[in-house]
Design an enzyme around this catalytic site. Sequence first.
Site, PDB file in Angstrom:
ATOM      1  N   GLU A  90       0.715  -1.128   0.123  1.00 28.50           N
ATOM      2  CA  GLU A  90       0.225  -0.282   0.170  1.00 28.50           C
ATOM      3  C   GLU A  90       0.303   1.086   0.222  1.00 28.50           C
ATOM      4  O   GLU A  90       1.629   0.986   0.574  1.00 28.50           O
ATOM      5  CB  GLU A  90      -0.861   0.177   1.523  1.00 28.50           C
ATOM      6  CG  GLU A  90      -0.092   0.149   2.222  1.00 28.50           C
ATOM      7  CD  GLU A  90      -0.832  -0.715   4.157  1.00 28.50           C
ATOM      8  OE1 GLU A  90      -1.205   1.097   4.817  1.00 28.50           O
ATOM      9  OE2 GLU A  90      -1.643  -0.810   3.563  1.00 28.50           O
ATOM     10  N   CYS A 110       6.567  -7.073   7.198  1.00 31.03           N
ATOM     11  CA  CYS A 110       7.616  -6.213   7.966  1.00 31.03           C
ATOM     12  C   CYS A 110       8.349  -7.174   8.738  1.00 31.03           C
ATOM     13  O   CYS A 110       7.317  -8.134   9.545  1.00 31.03           O
ATOM     14  CB  CYS A 110       7.695  -4.814   8.725  1.00 31.03           C
ATOM     15  SG  CYS A 110       9.439  -4.080   9.184  1.00 31.03           S
ATOM     16  N   GLY A 157       7.452  -2.006   6.118  1.00 31.34           N
ATOM     17  CA  GLY A 157       8.800  -2.308   5.091  1.00 31.34           C
ATOM     18  C   GLY A 157       9.974  -1.313   6.184  1.00 31.34           C
ATOM     19  O   GLY A 157       9.638  -0.438   7.288  1.00 31.34           O
ATOM     20  N   GLU A 158      10.125  -2.010   6.723  1.00 36.46           N
ATOM     21  CA  GLU A 158      11.968  -0.733   7.302  1.00 36.46           C
ATOM     22  C   GLU A 158      13.237  -0.386   6.244  1.00 36.46           C
ATOM     23  O   GLU A 158      13.930  -1.640   5.924  1.00 36.46           O
ATOM     24  CB  GLU A 158      12.473  -2.165   8.397  1.00 36.46           C
ATOM     25  CG  GLU A 158      14.209  -1.742   8.688  1.00 36.46           C
ATOM     26  CD  GLU A 158      14.063  -0.078   9.426  1.00 36.46           C
ATOM     27  OE1 GLU A 158      15.449   0.341   8.834  1.00 36.46           O
ATOM     28  OE2 GLU A 158      13.637   0.515  10.030  1.00 36.46           O
ATOM     29  N   CYS A 331      -0.267   2.768   8.625  1.00 39.75           N
ATOM     30  CA  CYS A 331       0.517   2.091   7.408  1.00 39.75           C
ATOM     31  C   CYS A 331       0.519   0.716   8.030  1.00 39.75           C
ATOM     32  O   CYS A 331       0.170  -0.118   9.139  1.00 39.75           O
ATOM     33  CB  CYS A 331       2.402   2.199   8.733  1.00 39.75           C
ATOM     34  SG  CYS A 331       2.944   0.947   7.787  1.00 39.75           S
TER      35      CYS A 331
END
Length: 345
Positions: A90, A110, A157-158, A331
Amino acid sequence: MENILDYNEAELKQWMDKNGEKTFRAKQFFDWIYNGTFDFKDMKNLPQSTRERLEKNFYIGMPSVVKRLNSKKGDTVKFLFRYNDGNIIECVVMKYDYGNSICISTQVGCRMGCSFCASTIGGRVRDLTSGEILAQILKAQKEIGERISNIVLMGSGEPLDNYDNVIKFIRIVNSEKGLNIGQRHITLSTCGIVPRIYDLMKENLQITLAISLHASDDETRKKIMPIANRYSISEIIDCCKKYSDFTGRRITFEYSLVKDVNDDKESAKKLGELLSGMLCHVNLIPVNTVNETSYEKPESSKIKKFCDTLLKYKIESTIRKEMGADINAACGQLRRNYIEESEGK
């Protein structure tokens, strides 16, 4: 077959030369891409033989739109995108007076495990390539019909867990031959992978580094962020001071305020003492409701008191404006809901 968006212009020039094509065709190709044309057949100034050769060797890795949600206020648009392999991510476009900003994902899922974040539920599926990250911006621009001028790497995600792809992406979008978005208009948010922050420092970029801190002591941070078991707050702060001294850039510290977890006066005082004298700014984020957790945002009066306490330590802070609450714009929320609906949960 390769995703041609994973190539920058210099790399595509090399490919053209190696395959008997004129190198300037690479620029022509990317001119089409950056102007919203995503089909080789429509790139009319490329000879048919070149288009056929490109189509034989590459695909244009543009995601399809699974869902598009527009907020009632008209200031936020959220997209669910599906890549060729079926994976869904997204991104969110936020419209401000100064231009359009996009919050993009760098991984499918993640693995950092932050307890207040929907993105990490289900873990990390895979990294996104530089081209797949870029495609989020290109697709969103085409969908809204407007230019995006600010980028926030703060979606699923990182970013520093996908370091090489993220750095390549930043250099592509910053390039005059790319989207030509200034480095100071790019923010990278990390939960604090210390060795990678040092690596980022050596890149000598002028982007804004945002640290997802969310606690002012290690004990509290360990309860909500597993990364705290690897890197202490003191290690992160020391690293950030060196980063700021080296780059001359102000650090942003993100602090999600969770009712009865990290929103008390003592936490604010500890944060003030921790950051006092640093070239920094604190972004206070009243936590979003995630169904899988019991976290709630504090009352407005408590948030203001937290802000006032930081001010006593001469630390500037802002309370993040909530945008797109009616469309699950936080998020990971929309992707998570979509997956659950698809699985019939």
